[in-house]
Design an enzyme around this catalytic site. Structure first.
Site, PDB file in Angstrom:
ATOM      1  N   ASP A  37     -11.024  -3.088  -4.690  1.00 44.93           N
ATOM      2  CA  ASP A  37      -9.927  -3.892  -5.174  1.00 44.93           C
ATOM      3  C   ASP A  37      -9.585  -3.759  -6.568  1.00 44.93           C
ATOM      4  OD1 ASP A  37      -8.512  -6.685  -3.349  1.00 44.93           O
ATOM      5  OD2 ASP A  37      -8.122  -6.484  -5.650  1.00 44.93           O
ATOM      6  N   ASP A  63      -7.537   1.157  -8.023  1.00 47.38           N
ATOM      7  CA  ASP A  63      -6.062   1.099  -7.497  1.00 47.38           C
ATOM      8  C   ASP A  63      -5.746   2.015  -6.610  1.00 47.38           C
ATOM      9  OD1 ASP A  63      -3.446   0.959  -7.659  1.00 47.38           O
ATOM     10  OD2 ASP A  63      -3.115   1.123  -9.582  1.00 47.38           O
ATOM     11  N   VAL A  64      -5.265   1.545  -5.475  1.00 46.74           N
ATOM     12  CA  VAL A  64      -5.052   2.445  -4.116  1.00 46.74           C
ATOM     13  C   VAL A  64      -3.935   3.274  -4.535  1.00 46.74           C
ATOM     14  CG1 VAL A  64      -6.127   0.830  -2.329  1.00 46.74           C
ATOM     15  CG2 VAL A  64      -3.604   0.673  -3.105  1.00 46.74           C
ATOM     16  N   ASN A  90      -6.098  -1.316   3.502  1.00 42.96           N
ATOM     17  CA  ASN A  90      -5.538  -2.869   3.935  1.00 42.96           C
ATOM     18  C   ASN A  90      -4.670  -3.208   2.503  1.00 42.96           C
ATOM     19  OD1 ASN A  90      -5.514  -5.598   5.004  1.00 42.96           O
ATOM     20  ND2 ASN A  90      -6.641  -5.521   2.908  1.00 42.96           N
ATOM     21  N   TYR A 156       9.894  -4.203   1.524  1.00 43.21           N
ATOM     22  CA  TYR A 156       8.749  -4.368   2.501  1.00 43.21           C
ATOM     23  C   TYR A 156       8.963  -3.675   3.775  1.00 43.21           C
ATOM     24  CZ  TYR A 156       4.622  -7.137   4.046  1.00 43.21           C
ATOM     25  OH  TYR A 156       3.298  -7.438   4.326  1.00 43.21           O
ATOM     26  N   LYS A 160       6.594  -1.153   5.437  1.00 40.89           N
ATOM     27  CA  LYS A 160       5.668  -1.300   6.726  1.00 40.89           C
ATOM     28  C   LYS A 160       6.044  -0.448   7.655  1.00 40.89           C
ATOM     29  CE  LYS A 160       2.811  -4.249   4.706  1.00 40.89           C
ATOM     30  NZ  LYS A 160       1.469  -3.681   4.384  1.00 40.89           N
TER      31      LYS A 160
HETATM   32  N1  LIG Z   1      -0.563 -12.268   4.732  1.00 35.88           N
HETATM   33  C1  LIG Z   1       0.548 -12.007   5.556  1.00 35.88           C
HETATM   34  O1  LIG Z   1       1.348 -12.787   5.965  1.00 35.88           O
HETATM   35  C2  LIG Z   1       0.582 -10.494   6.082  1.00 35.88           C
HETATM   36  C3  LIG Z   1       1.309 -10.146   7.112  1.00 35.88           C
HETATM   37  C4  LIG Z   1       1.439  -9.116   7.522  1.00 35.88           C
HETATM   38  C5  LIG Z   1       0.655  -7.920   6.850  1.00 35.88           C
HETATM   39  N2  LIG Z   1       0.208  -8.483   5.325  1.00 35.88           N
HETATM   40  C6  LIG Z   1      -0.716  -7.194   5.085  1.00 35.88           C
HETATM   41  O2  LIG Z   1      -1.959  -7.382   4.801  1.00 35.88           O
HETATM   42  C7  LIG Z   1      -2.346  -6.823   3.703  1.00 35.88           C
HETATM   43  C8  LIG Z   1      -3.450  -7.620   2.743  1.00 35.88           C
HETATM   44  O3  LIG Z   1      -2.741  -8.859   2.368  1.00 35.88           O
HETATM   45  P1  LIG Z   1      -3.030 -10.225   2.257  1.00 35.88           P
HETATM   46  O4  LIG Z   1      -2.220 -11.067   2.989  1.00 35.88           O
HETATM   47  O5  LIG Z   1      -4.442 -10.379   2.584  1.00 35.88           O
HETATM   48  O6  LIG Z   1      -2.781 -10.537   0.714  1.00 35.88           O
HETATM   49  P2  LIG Z   1      -3.826 -10.847  -0.509  1.00 35.88           P
HETATM   50  O7  LIG Z   1      -2.961 -10.804  -1.880  1.00 35.88           O
HETATM   51  O8  LIG Z   1      -4.437 -12.203  -0.159  1.00 35.88           O
HETATM   52  O9  LIG Z   1      -4.812  -9.768  -0.385  1.00 35.88           O
HETATM   53  C9  LIG Z   1      -4.426  -8.222  -0.959  1.00 35.88           C
HETATM   54  C10 LIG Z   1      -5.496  -7.750  -1.793  1.00 35.88           C
HETATM   55  O10 LIG Z   1      -5.042  -6.354  -2.175  1.00 35.88           O
HETATM   56  C11 LIG Z   1      -5.369  -6.043  -3.578  1.00 35.88           C
HETATM   57  N3  LIG Z   1      -4.655  -5.051  -4.109  1.00 35.88           N
HETATM   58  C12 LIG Z   1      -3.069  -5.260  -4.306  1.00 35.88           C
HETATM   59  N4  LIG Z   1      -2.743  -4.281  -4.729  1.00 35.88           N
HETATM   60  C13 LIG Z   1      -3.767  -3.263  -4.898  1.00 35.88           C
HETATM   61  C14 LIG Z   1      -3.871  -1.995  -5.407  1.00 35.88           C
HETATM   62  N5  LIG Z   1      -2.636  -1.302  -5.903  1.00 35.88           N
HETATM   63  N6  LIG Z   1      -5.181  -1.249  -5.230  1.00 35.88           N
HETATM   64  C15 LIG Z   1      -6.275  -2.177  -4.607  1.00 35.88           C
HETATM   65  N7  LIG Z   1      -5.999  -3.267  -4.404  1.00 35.88           N
HETATM   66  C16 LIG Z   1      -5.078  -3.982  -4.276  1.00 35.88           C
HETATM   67  C17 LIG Z   1      -5.207  -7.672  -4.390  1.00 35.88           C
HETATM   68  O11 LIG Z   1      -5.963  -7.862  -5.481  1.00 35.88           O
HETATM   69  C18 LIG Z   1      -5.655  -8.415  -3.018  1.00 35.88           C
HETATM   70  O12 LIG Z   1      -7.215  -8.840  -3.100  1.00 35.88           O
HETATM   71  C19 LIG Z   1      -1.426  -6.262   3.062  1.00 35.88           C
HETATM   72  O13 LIG Z   1      -1.148  -4.841   3.418  1.00 35.88           O
HETATM   73  C20 LIG Z   1      -0.068  -7.097   3.546  1.00 35.88           C
HETATM   74  O14 LIG Z   1       0.893  -6.462   3.204  1.00 35.88           O
HETATM   75  C21 LIG Z   1      -0.121  -9.606   5.196  1.00 35.88           C
END
Ligand SMILES: NC(=O)c1ccc[n+]([C@@H]2O[C@H](COP(=O)([O-])OP(=O)(O)OC[C@H]3O[C@@H](n4cnc5c(N)ncnc54)[C@H](O)[C@@H]3O)[C@@H](O)[C@H]2O)c1
Length: 287
Positions: A37, A63-64, A90, A156, A160
């Site tokens: 992360d 950082d991804v 993810n 977004y 996606k």
């Molecule tokens: N929560 C929703 O409603 C939802 C719906 C559809 C898809 N998603 C997708 O699920 C995935 C996870 O999101 P989430 O909802 O758990 O959000 P979240 O913000 O709770 O978790 C995301 C994590 O990714 C980390 N992160 C962000 N940028 C980064 C980078 N450049 N390098 C490494 N780590 C990084 C953040 O620090 C965080 O810990 C994302 O791809 C998001 O688009 C989420």
């Protein structure tokens, strides 16, 4: 894959939300976990929680968006655990706003994190998995926003939809290459996480000039409020890890979470066949 005990999983964006839910499910299944992360503080907290649950965990701040960070992640993971069996691409971020009002910084940040992050993961880890020649599974996190559309979410959606396309084409390319590496794309609807507060993960190089008119506008404030409302009002996260692992066991490619949205995905496709246009009915169905 049906047996998980002793396998090794790499999860990006694992300090919070969906990534952390996957990590907890890995711990439950006695999988060794590499959590990666960008947020060092949250990563530490996640590592401590997983260790307290008895998991074998390696935490890597990275950082991804940076290919060299992904290479470093693989190197450290292999040094510690010798093999990689599961990869969860993810990590992701969200921003709201119409295409023409978002800054180029917004576009670059969301595309590099949500698409670049998966490209980097695939480029680094698939050659490792091919060389291992063992049973592996990759899950890319996209979103239902990669299968249907809302207004006000242009960057977004772009990222996606790209993540779905990338996963589909990688799945086919892998099928031509090996029967050992399976693949899924995770397309959830809204889930209660901290995704709506992801601005804290925006690197300095992509920071916006907040004095620009869009960021001072009522539209921007409305889009921000909408983002908080839909994510905090989403599905509770408790079952997400189990849902993803059930799909891995069943070798399902598309992993969806909100059955009520499926007819809207169908409506979008029907509109295409009938020569129609993006429909506000889809949007009304989601809200
Ligand atoms: N929560 C929703 O409603 C939802 C719906 C559809 C898809 N998603 C997708 O699920 C995935 C996870 O999101 P989430 O909802 O758990 O959000 P979240 O913000 O709770 O978790 C995301 C994590 O990714 C980390 N992160 C962000 N940028 C980064 C980078 N450049 N390098 C490494 N780590 C990084 C953040 O620090 C965080 O810990 C994302 O791809 C998001 O688009 C989420």
């Amino acid at each position: 894959m049906k047996e998980f005990k002793g396998k090794v999983a790499v999860i990006t964006g694992a300090a919070n939300g969906i990534g952390f839910a996957i990590a907890k499910e890995c711990a439950r299944r006695e999988i060794k976990i590499v959590i990666a992360d960008i947020d060092a503080k949250d990563l530490k907290r996640a590592e401590e929680q997983l260790k307290a649950d008895g998991a074998e965990v390696l935490a890597v701040e990275m950082d991804v968006m940076k290919f060299e960070d992904m290479e470093m992640l693989a190197k450290i993971a292999l040094e510690r655990f010798k093999h990689i069996d599961l990869l969860f691409n993810n990590a992701g971020v969200v921003i709201a706003g119409p295409a023409w009002l978002l800054s180029l910084n917004d576009w670059e940040w969301v595309m590099r994190a949500n698409v670049g992050g998966i490209v980097h993961g695939e480029k680094v880890f698939i050659p490792i998995m091919l060389k291992q020649d063992t049973d592996c599974h990759i899950v890319n996190t996209s979103s239902v926003a990669g299968l249907l559309h809302l207004n006000g979410m242009s960057a977004y959606h772009t990222s996606k939809f790209a993540a779905v396309g990338l996963s589909e084409s990688t799945y086919l390319d892998l099928q031509c290459e090996t029967d050992k590496i399976k693949m899924s794309v995770f397309c959830p609807g809204f889930i209660q996480t901290d995704l709506d507060n992801c601005e804290r993960h925006r690197p300095d190089i992509y920071k916006n000039d907040m004095s620009q008119s869009y960021y001072q506008s009522d539209l921007y404030k409305e889009e921000e409020q909408k983002k908080h409302k839909v994510i905090k009002g989403g599905m509770p996260i408790d079952t997400i890890g189990a849902t993803i692992f059930k799909a891995i066991e069943e070798e399902k490619f598309y992993i969806l979470t909100h059955a009520e949205l499926n007819p809207l995905i169908g409506l979008r496709v029907k509109n295409m066949f009938e020569g129609g246009s993006p429909s506000m009915d889809v949007i009304k169905g989601v809200k």
